[in-house]
Design an enzyme around this catalytic site. Structure first.
Site, PDB file in Angstrom:
ATOM      1  N   LYS A 163       0.810  -1.219   0.000  1.00  0.00           N
ATOM      2  CA  LYS A 163       0.000   0.000   0.000  1.00  0.00           C
ATOM      3  C   LYS A 163       0.842   1.267   0.000  1.00  0.00           C
ATOM      4  CE  LYS A 163      -4.482  -1.341   1.866  1.00  0.00           C
ATOM      5  NZ  LYS A 163      -5.508  -1.024   2.862  1.00  0.00           N
ATOM      6  N   LYS A 208      -4.623 -10.922  -6.759  1.00  0.00           N
ATOM      7  CA  LYS A 208      -5.837 -11.275  -6.021  1.00  0.00           C
ATOM      8  C   LYS A 208      -6.971 -10.301  -6.345  1.00  0.00           C
ATOM      9  CE  LYS A 208      -5.159  -8.583  -1.881  1.00  0.00           C
ATOM     10  NZ  LYS A 208      -5.083  -8.372  -0.487  1.00  0.00           N
ATOM     11  N   LYS A 217     -10.600  -4.615  -4.042  1.00  0.00           N
ATOM     12  CA  LYS A 217     -11.528  -3.519  -4.319  1.00  0.00           C
ATOM     13  C   LYS A 217     -10.832  -2.311  -4.917  1.00  0.00           C
ATOM     14  CE  LYS A 217     -11.988  -3.412   0.699  1.00  0.00           C
ATOM     15  NZ  LYS A 217     -12.975  -3.607   1.755  1.00  0.00           N
TER      16      LYS A 217
HETATM   17  P1  AMP Z   1     -11.167  -6.435   3.088  1.00  0.00           P
HETATM   18  O1  AMP Z   1     -12.385  -6.240   2.252  1.00  0.00           O
HETATM   19  O2  AMP Z   1      -9.877  -6.231   2.337  1.00  0.00           O
HETATM   20  O3  AMP Z   1     -11.235  -5.719   4.409  1.00  0.00           O
HETATM   21  O4  AMP Z   1     -11.158  -7.974   3.417  1.00  0.00           O
HETATM   22  C1  AMP Z   1     -12.221  -8.557   4.106  1.00  0.00           C
HETATM   23  C2  AMP Z   1     -11.978 -10.052   4.231  1.00  0.00           C
HETATM   24  O5  AMP Z   1     -12.003 -10.658   2.943  1.00  0.00           O
HETATM   25  C3  AMP Z   1     -10.606 -10.378   4.818  1.00  0.00           C
HETATM   26  O6  AMP Z   1     -10.758 -11.468   5.694  1.00  0.00           O
HETATM   27  C4  AMP Z   1      -9.779 -10.750   3.621  1.00  0.00           C
HETATM   28  O7  AMP Z   1      -8.755 -11.666   3.936  1.00  0.00           O
HETATM   29  C5  AMP Z   1     -10.814 -11.398   2.705  1.00  0.00           C
HETATM   30  N1  AMP Z   1     -10.460 -11.237   1.281  1.00  0.00           N
HETATM   31  C6  AMP Z   1     -10.185 -10.067   0.643  1.00  0.00           C
HETATM   32  N2  AMP Z   1      -9.860 -10.278  -0.654  1.00  0.00           N
HETATM   33  C7  AMP Z   1      -9.931 -11.625  -0.846  1.00  0.00           C
HETATM   34  C8  AMP Z   1      -9.712 -12.477  -1.985  1.00  0.00           C
HETATM   35  N3  AMP Z   1      -9.368 -11.995  -3.169  1.00  0.00           N
HETATM   36  N4  AMP Z   1      -9.895 -13.812  -1.821  1.00  0.00           N
HETATM   37  C9  AMP Z   1     -10.264 -14.311  -0.624  1.00  0.00           C
HETATM   38  N5  AMP Z   1     -10.470 -13.565   0.487  1.00  0.00           N
HETATM   39  C10 AMP Z   1     -10.310 -12.236   0.390  1.00  0.00           C
END
Ligand code: AMP
Ligand code: TRP
Length: 333
Positions: A111, A192, A195
């Site tokens: 980041k 991966k 968002k």
């Molecule tokens: P975030 O939206 O980045 O706060 O992530 C929320 C949850 O989703 C966290 O537990 C992340 O590890 C999981 N997560 C985010 N991106 C992915 C992805 N591409 N594949 C699987 N899990 C994800």
């Protein structure tokens, strides 16, 4: 009953990766555990946010979590900034964490890379995350694979604190699903799904309309050759589709691949699209209902914050006392 805690950042639209890697497990397992789920709005401030947009995203994140099945009568859902102990304990964690170990965090490196200015908050982010988890005497933290390193750090900090100041915190364990923990971008399957929308076509959003989901899946980048085989190194695009279908239907990606012997990419894509639409359509419908009831959602968050505060206040008082701070007279924390 095991105590479960997890958090999600309100920094963008929630997507299929988070859904398959984390959120749907939160909903599915909430009855078996004493679960706390938190929209980590303070973490969002580590990068610049537009205030009006942030406010809307925080509430929309809470609505999506309710829409995908978190039941406020079963689990505790709240906003991080409503429970002041998170920042308080984060300070104690910052004083236990080392500069060197924070610098090694890959999320920080990713980041901060190429940014003109990087906030101190982005650097200490994992200390706040450790505080989130430790405040609730958490046994298990259901997250996707990208949070593995942060969880390891949280465990290290808890153990170091306990060693230095006496048993204070439960040392938590990460709970990472076997299938779906790392869903990749549909357009760039070696990255991966996330968002940060460099390629919006590669990210399926939880609130996408069925036709949009179908289009994104059908245009997913596949690999050379025609055989459907699970091989993330040589066939990252097809393997990601198999991973998605496996996670959506409770099978391993190789098992899914076996059922496509002789079939082509086209069939696989239609099946993935259908399965994802089926998973997400009900979430969209419930989200619309919740959007029409802002007072109801606010009441759920207030109730959640009150319950979370009770637990957090006790842990924070214990931690302050352990390090040698003097409790205020009259018991006010
Ligand atoms: P975030 O939206 O980045 O706060 O992530 C929320 C949850 O989703 C966290 O537990 C992340 O590890 C999981 N997560 C985010 N991106 C992915 C992805 N591409 N594949 C699987 N899990 C994800
Ligand atoms: N860092 C997590 C993410 O980016 C969000 C988060 C903050 C979190 N605090 C947490 C996750 C505590 C689990 C537990 O996804």
């Amino acid at each position: 009953m095991a105590r479960v805690f997890s958090g999600v950042q309100p920094t963008g639209d929630m997507h299929l990766g988070g859904y398959l890697g984390a959120f749907r497990h939160w909903a599915a397992d909430q009855h078996e555990h004493d679960s706390f789920f938190c929209v980590v709005d303070l973490h969002a401030l580590t990068v610049e946010q537009d205030p009006a947009e942030l406010r809307e995203r925080i509430l929309s994140t809470a609505r999506v979590l309710l829409a995908l099945g978190l039941d406020p009568d079963v689990c505790t859902l709240f906003l991080q900034s409503h429970v002041q102990e998170h920042t308080g304990l984060a300070w104690l964690m910052e004083c236990v964490a080392g500069f060197g170990e924070l610098r090694r965090m890959t999320q920080f490196k990713d980041k901060s890379a190429g940014q003109e200015s990087v906030s101190a908050g982005l650097f200490t982010y994992p200390a706040l995350m450790a505080a989130d988890i430790l405040l609730y005497d958490t046994d298990r933290v259901p997250v996707g694979d990208d949070q593995r390193q942060h969880l390891e750090l949280c465990r290290d900090l808890a153990q170091r604190f306990n060693h230095r100041y006496g048993e204070t915190f439960v040392v938590p364990e990460a709970s990472i699903p076997r299938v779906g923990a790392r869903i990749m971008d549909l357009q760039e399957p070696t990255r991966k799904m996330s968002k940060s929308v460099e390629s919006p076509q590669g990210t399926v959003l939880v609130l996408d309309e069925p036709a949009v989901i179908e289009r994104k899946v059908k245009r997913a980048v596949t690999d050379t050759g025609t055989d459907v085989r699970y091989d993330p190194v040589h066939k990252p695009g097809v393997s990601n589709l198999l991973e998605i279908l496996g996670a959506a239907t409770g099978r391993s990606p190789s098992e899914v691949a076996d059922s496509y012997t002789g079939a082509g990419y086209g069939q696989l894509k239609s099946d993935v699209a259908e399965a994802v639409v089926e998973l997400l359509a009900p979430v969209r419908e419930r989200y619309a209902e919740l959007s029409a009831d802002p007072a109801g959602v606010a009441a759920i968050l207030a109730k959640g914050a009150a319950k979370a505060s009770d637990v957090a206040a006790a842990t924070f008082a214990r931690a302050k006392e352990a390090v040698g701070l003097v409790p205020p007279q009259g018991g006010r924390r």
